[in-house]
Scaffold this motif. Sequence first.
Motif, mmCIF file in Angstrom:
data_model
loop_
_atom_site.group_PDB
_atom_site.id
_atom_site.type_symbol
_atom_site.label_atom_id
_atom_site.label_comp_id
_atom_site.label_asym_id
_atom_site.label_seq_id
_atom_site.Cartn_x
_atom_site.Cartn_y
_atom_site.Cartn_z
ATOM 1 N N SER A 3 3.635 5.386 9.079
ATOM 2 C CA SER A 3 2.879 6.237 8.161
ATOM 3 C C SER A 3 1.615 6.714 8.855
ATOM 4 N N VAL A 4 0.862 7.535 8.152
ATOM 5 C CA VAL A 4 -0.474 7.929 8.566
ATOM 6 C C VAL A 4 -1.444 7.428 7.509
ATOM 7 N N VAL A 5 -2.451 6.681 7.951
ATOM 8 C CA VAL A 5 -3.516 6.294 7.028
ATOM 9 C C VAL A 5 -4.426 7.503 6.880
ATOM 10 N N GLU A 6 -4.213 8.268 5.821
ATOM 11 C CA GLU A 6 -5.039 9.453 5.602
ATOM 12 C C GLU A 6 -6.476 9.052 5.262
ATOM 13 N N ARG A 7 -6.589 7.952 4.530
ATOM 14 C CA ARG A 7 -7.907 7.402 4.204
ATOM 15 C C ARG A 7 -7.767 5.919 3.857
ATOM 16 N N ARG A 8 -8.609 5.107 4.463
ATOM 17 C CA ARG A 8 -8.645 3.677 4.146
ATOM 18 C C ARG A 8 -10.108 3.270 4.006
ATOM 19 N N LEU A 9 -10.492 2.933 2.800
ATOM 20 C CA LEU A 9 -11.857 2.528 2.509
ATOM 21 C C LEU A 9 -11.873 1.033 2.261
ATOM 22 N N CYS A 42 -9.400 -2.957 -0.538
ATOM 23 C CA CYS A 42 -8.893 -1.940 0.376
ATOM 24 C C CYS A 42 -8.308 -0.810 -0.467
ATOM 25 N N LEU A 43 -8.868 0.388 -0.330
ATOM 26 C CA LEU A 43 -8.409 1.565 -1.062
ATOM 27 C C LEU A 43 -7.809 2.525 -0.043
ATOM 28 N N ILE A 44 -6.485 2.642 -0.055
ATOM 29 C CA ILE A 44 -5.802 3.314 1.043
ATOM 30 C C ILE A 44 -4.840 4.384 0.534
ATOM 31 N N ARG A 45 -4.950 5.565 1.140
ATOM 32 C CA ARG A 45 -3.963 6.617 0.874
ATOM 33 C C ARG A 45 -3.059 6.736 2.094
ATOM 34 N N LEU A 46 -1.784 6.537 1.879
ATOM 35 C CA LEU A 46 -0.808 6.634 2.948
ATOM 36 C C LEU A 46 -0.056 7.952 2.839
ATOM 37 N N GLY A 47 0.134 8.586 3.971
ATOM 38 C CA GLY A 47 0.958 9.781 4.051
ATOM 39 C C GLY A 47 2.103 9.552 5.017
ATOM 40 N N GLN A 48 3.177 10.302 4.847
ATOM 41 C CA GLN A 48 4.332 10.248 5.756
ATOM 42 C C GLN A 48 4.912 8.837 5.852
ATOM 43 N N GLY A 59 8.532 11.611 4.741
ATOM 44 C CA GLY A 59 7.813 10.455 4.216
ATOM 45 C C GLY A 59 7.141 10.707 2.876
ATOM 46 N N LEU A 60 6.717 9.615 2.256
ATOM 47 C CA LEU A 60 6.065 9.651 0.956
ATOM 48 C C LEU A 60 4.548 9.566 1.110
ATOM 49 N N GLY A 91 -0.284 3.842 -7.099
ATOM 50 C CA GLY A 91 -0.020 4.943 -7.996
ATOM 51 C C GLY A 91 1.397 5.468 -7.879
ATOM 52 N N SER A 92 2.179 4.901 -6.970
ATOM 53 C CA SER A 92 3.541 5.347 -6.723
ATOM 54 C C SER A 92 4.552 4.424 -7.405
ATOM 55 N N VAL A 93 5.379 4.995 -8.279
ATOM 56 C CA VAL A 93 6.435 4.214 -8.915
ATOM 57 C C VAL A 93 7.415 3.692 -7.867
ATOM 58 N N ILE A 94 7.651 4.484 -6.826
ATOM 59 C CA ILE A 94 8.568 4.058 -5.763
ATOM 60 C C ILE A 94 8.041 2.801 -5.077
ATOM 61 N N ASN A 95 6.732 2.766 -4.780
ATOM 62 C CA ASN A 95 6.164 1.571 -4.153
ATOM 63 C C ASN A 95 6.298 0.360 -5.067
ATOM 64 N N VAL A 96 6.103 0.562 -6.359
ATOM 65 C CA VAL A 96 6.217 -0.546 -7.312
ATOM 66 C C VAL A 96 7.647 -1.071 -7.347
ATOM 67 N N LEU A 97 8.618 -0.161 -7.354
ATOM 68 C CA LEU A 97 10.020 -0.573 -7.430
ATOM 69 C C LEU A 97 10.519 -1.169 -6.115
ATOM 70 N N ALA A 98 10.044 -0.615 -4.986
ATOM 71 C CA ALA A 98 10.559 -1.046 -3.684
ATOM 72 C C ALA A 98 9.779 -2.214 -3.089
ATOM 73 N N GLY A 99 8.496 -2.362 -3.451
ATOM 74 C CA GLY A 99 7.683 -3.431 -2.887
ATOM 75 C C GLY A 99 8.219 -4.810 -3.245
ATOM 76 N N GLY A 100 8.383 -5.633 -2.219
ATOM 77 C CA GLY A 100 8.957 -6.956 -2.436
ATOM 78 C C GLY A 100 10.470 -6.960 -2.412
ATOM 79 N N ARG A 101 11.057 -5.762 -2.338
ATOM 80 C CA ARG A 101 12.514 -5.644 -2.288
ATOM 81 C C ARG A 101 12.951 -4.969 -0.984
ATOM 82 N N LEU A 102 12.569 -3.688 -0.830
ATOM 83 C CA LEU A 102 12.942 -2.974 0.391
ATOM 84 C C LEU A 102 11.940 -3.193 1.508
#
Length: 244
Positions: A3-9, A42-48, A59-60, A91-102
Amino acid sequence: MSSVVERRLLVNYRVAPEAAASLVPPPMRPQLVGGWAVAGICLIRLGQFRPSGLPGWVGLRSENAAHRIAVEWDGPQGRSTGVYISRRDSGSVINVLAGGRLFPGEHSLARFDVRETTQDLHVAFASHDQTLSVSVNVRTAERFQGSELFADLEQASDFFRHGSAGFSATRGGQCLDGLELQTNSWHVEPVEVQSVRSTVFDDRDRFPPGTAVLDCALLMRQVPVSWRPLPSLRVDVDSVPASR
């Protein structure tokens, strides 16, 4: 995953060791700097965000947050360092569904509010379960100053770079999911915190007055990274403090 860390605070607090220890599962223990534990958000926006090898355009993009404490523990190769992540929100439903699984890292669903310019950044979120909220306003700064944890920007950068292995709590409570951030383009810049509110660090039952003090904040922007799964770390359930 890449991914690209577009912003990580990184919003960092110096925390009394005994307060941090009560929140960290054995075999971990707080990593101390100048007698303080180091915790934060950690407040992070991921791209790609996509499997490594696929082009970035597939990417997402997502806004995410993690509450974390710098930790150390004794492993087969000796002392290791990283962060314990008590909770991840996205904020991503995909991350919620896939995290801990995929991929490692269970997430809770949250709603984010982000406004940013080249100099000013506002990031806020509230969890869907209404148990957690955060609001942070920062402005870019020419110098790193005001920290009691770190003498300069280089020292702060080095500390967080060596804490790139994150182990996050799971719903089962028996083990921790492991994920490591890897990059050859590590770079942080100082920011001035104008305001911060957190239902975690402002909670006086969890952190009595004086036990969690805002120390500094750091910003990363447009950094290509990869994410490497780590073997799960088993929790020593019999040693978990009764207050947990």
